[in-house]
Each structure stands twice: as structure tokens, then as C-alpha cells.
Design a protein around this motif. Structure first.
Motif, PDB file in Angstrom:
ATOM      1  N   PHE A 229       6.520  16.940  25.813  1.00 26.03           N
ATOM      2  CA  PHE A 229       6.618  15.800  26.703  1.00 26.03           C
ATOM      3  C   PHE A 229       7.770  14.815  26.870  1.00 26.03           C
ATOM      4  N   THR A 230       6.818  13.943  27.547  1.00 25.55           N
ATOM      5  CA  THR A 230       7.653  12.577  27.570  1.00 25.55           C
ATOM      6  C   THR A 230       6.410  11.385  27.317  1.00 25.55           C
ATOM      7  N   PRO A 231       7.756  10.387  27.311  1.00 22.20           N
ATOM      8  CA  PRO A 231       7.363   8.865  26.617  1.00 22.20           C
ATOM      9  C   PRO A 231       5.778   8.695  28.201  1.00 22.20           C
ATOM     10  N   ALA A 232       6.241   8.721  29.229  1.00 27.31           N
ATOM     11  CA  ALA A 232       5.503   8.853  30.130  1.00 27.31           C
ATOM     12  C   ALA A 232       3.932   9.395  30.515  1.00 27.31           C
ATOM     13  N   GLN A 233       3.915  10.658  29.768  1.00 28.41           N
ATOM     14  CA  GLN A 233       3.235  11.841  29.855  1.00 28.41           C
ATOM     15  C   GLN A 233       2.043  11.366  28.616  1.00 28.41           C
ATOM     16  N   VAL A 234       2.574  10.541  27.928  1.00 30.70           N
ATOM     17  CA  VAL A 234       1.275  10.214  26.685  1.00 30.70           C
ATOM     18  C   VAL A 234       0.743   8.600  27.516  1.00 30.70           C
ATOM     19  N   THR A 235       1.801   8.585  27.818  1.00 27.43           N
ATOM     20  CA  THR A 235       1.557   6.529  28.130  1.00 27.43           C
ATOM     21  C   THR A 235       0.188   7.111  29.561  1.00 27.43           C
ATOM     22  N   GLU A 236       0.630   7.865  30.064  1.00 29.69           N
ATOM     23  CA  GLU A 236      -0.931   8.418  31.027  1.00 29.69           C
ATOM     24  C   GLU A 236      -2.090   9.223  30.571  1.00 29.69           C
ATOM     25  N   GLY A 237      -1.577   8.964  29.465  1.00 26.67           N
ATOM     26  CA  GLY A 237      -2.827  10.000  28.691  1.00 26.67           C
ATOM     27  C   GLY A 237      -2.425  11.522  29.340  1.00 26.67           C
ATOM     28  N   LYS A 238      -1.864  12.484  29.711  1.00 26.10           N
ATOM     29  CA  LYS A 238      -1.800  13.179  30.170  1.00 26.10           C
ATOM     30  C   LYS A 238      -1.690  14.396  28.939  1.00 26.10           C
ATOM     31  N   VAL A 239      -1.805  14.017  28.125  1.00 22.07           N
ATOM     32  CA  VAL A 239      -0.419  14.281  26.591  1.00 22.07           C
ATOM     33  C   VAL A 239      -1.462  13.395  25.507  1.00 22.07           C
ATOM     34  N   ASP A 240      -2.169  13.783  24.715  1.00 24.13           N
ATOM     35  CA  ASP A 240      -2.446  13.275  23.286  1.00 24.13           C
ATOM     36  C   ASP A 240      -1.945  12.941  22.267  1.00 24.13           C
ATOM     37  N   TYR A 241      -1.275  12.522  21.969  1.00 24.87           N
ATOM     38  CA  TYR A 241      -0.015  12.475  20.909  1.00 24.87           C
ATOM     39  C   TYR A 241      -0.410  10.610  20.249  1.00 24.87           C
ATOM     40  N   SER A 242      -0.395  10.958  18.685  1.00 26.33           N
ATOM     41  CA  SER A 242      -1.259   9.961  18.115  1.00 26.33           C
ATOM     42  C   SER A 242       0.479   9.449  17.658  1.00 26.33           C
ATOM     43  N   LEU A 243       0.137   8.241  17.088  1.00 27.21           N
ATOM     44  CA  LEU A 243       1.396   7.227  16.158  1.00 27.21           C
ATOM     45  C   LEU A 243       1.265   8.436  14.735  1.00 27.21           C
TER      46      LEU A 243
END
Length: 144
Positions: A5-19
């Protein structure tokens, strides 16, 4: 580190990836990339394990600091580079280049955290401060 997945997907909430997940993956990445060549000269056992764990911790802390500074405090990172000797500058720059995808992902995670704070009613200043405090606290737990 390769992600599906991409950083954009994380920022947009399409992927849930925590710190927390990011730090766990960074730890594993550092651990798998530590050169075992030098450590292979040591006899097997607890001493070798201790040295490997210590080296992993030190490299993780360094990489984590560089990634974090690249995202949240570029002026300070520039100051560190300015005051470093040539060898240190090369190590820092190489670390930044090798961790460009990690820096981008960390930036996305922190942007998402700020956006959540804004959505929850915080001002921009409050959201940034809350994200900064949260990330510092979590990262310091990982850096032991």
C-alpha cells in the motif's frame, strides 16, 4: 521496506496502518538488514546474541531518529548535517536515501493523525501538538 500500500492510501484512510505498526515493521526491517558478517566472528551463545541485540537497537534508534527528524523537524536535521563532519554527513544522507519510503510512510501516518484530531474538533495547532506528543511518547517507548 516493501509494502502493498502507499502513503497516500494511509493518509486517505483506505489502509489502516498505525504508528505502532510502522515502528514494528521498521524494527524488523533494521533487524533483517543488520550485517551479520562481523557478528559471525563471535562464538555462538549469549555474548553474540547480546551484541546483535545491542547493534540492532542502536541502528533502529538512529534510523528512527533520522526518519522522524526528516518528517517533523527538517530545520534541526539541516543543522545536524551542517555541524557534522563529511563521514557523518554521508551516513545520514545514505540513511535518508535508503529510508525514503519509510520517511514518506511516517509522514502519511502523522498527517492522518493530525487530520483525525481536526475531525475530532481540535484546532490545527492543537492537532499538531497532540500528534507530536503522541508520536514522541510512542517512539521513545520503542527506543528504550
Amino acid at each position: 521496506m516493501k509494502r502493498k500500500f502507499t502513503p497516500a492510501q494511509v493518509t486517505e484512510g483506505k489502509v489502516d496502518y498505525s504508528l505502532e505498526e510502522f515502528l514494528r515493521d521498521l524494527w524488523e526491517d533494521v533487524k533483517s538488514n543488520i550485517s551479520k558478517e562481523v557478528l559471525n566472528r563471535l562464538p555462538e551463545g549469549k555474548k553474540k546474541d547480546r551484541k546483535f541485540n545491542k547493534a540492532t537497537r542502536e541502528v533502529f534508534n538512529f534510523v528512527c531518529d533520522i526518519c522522524y527528524l526528516a518528517v517533523v523537524d527538517k530545520p534541526y536535521l539541516r543543522l545536524v548535517l551542517k555541524q557534522s563532519n563529511e563521514v557523518e554527513k554521508e551516513v545520514i544522507k545514505k540513511t535518508m536515501n535508503e529510508n525514503e519510503s519509510n520517511i514518506d510512510m511516517l509522514h502519511a501516518i502523522l498527517r492522518k493523525h493530525i487530520a483525525k484530531g481536526l475531525k475530532d474538533g481540535l484546532t490545527k495547532k492543537q492537532a499538531v501538538k497532540a500528534t507530536f506528543e503522541y508520536s514522541n511518547e510512542l517512539i521513545s517507548k520503542w527506543k528504550r
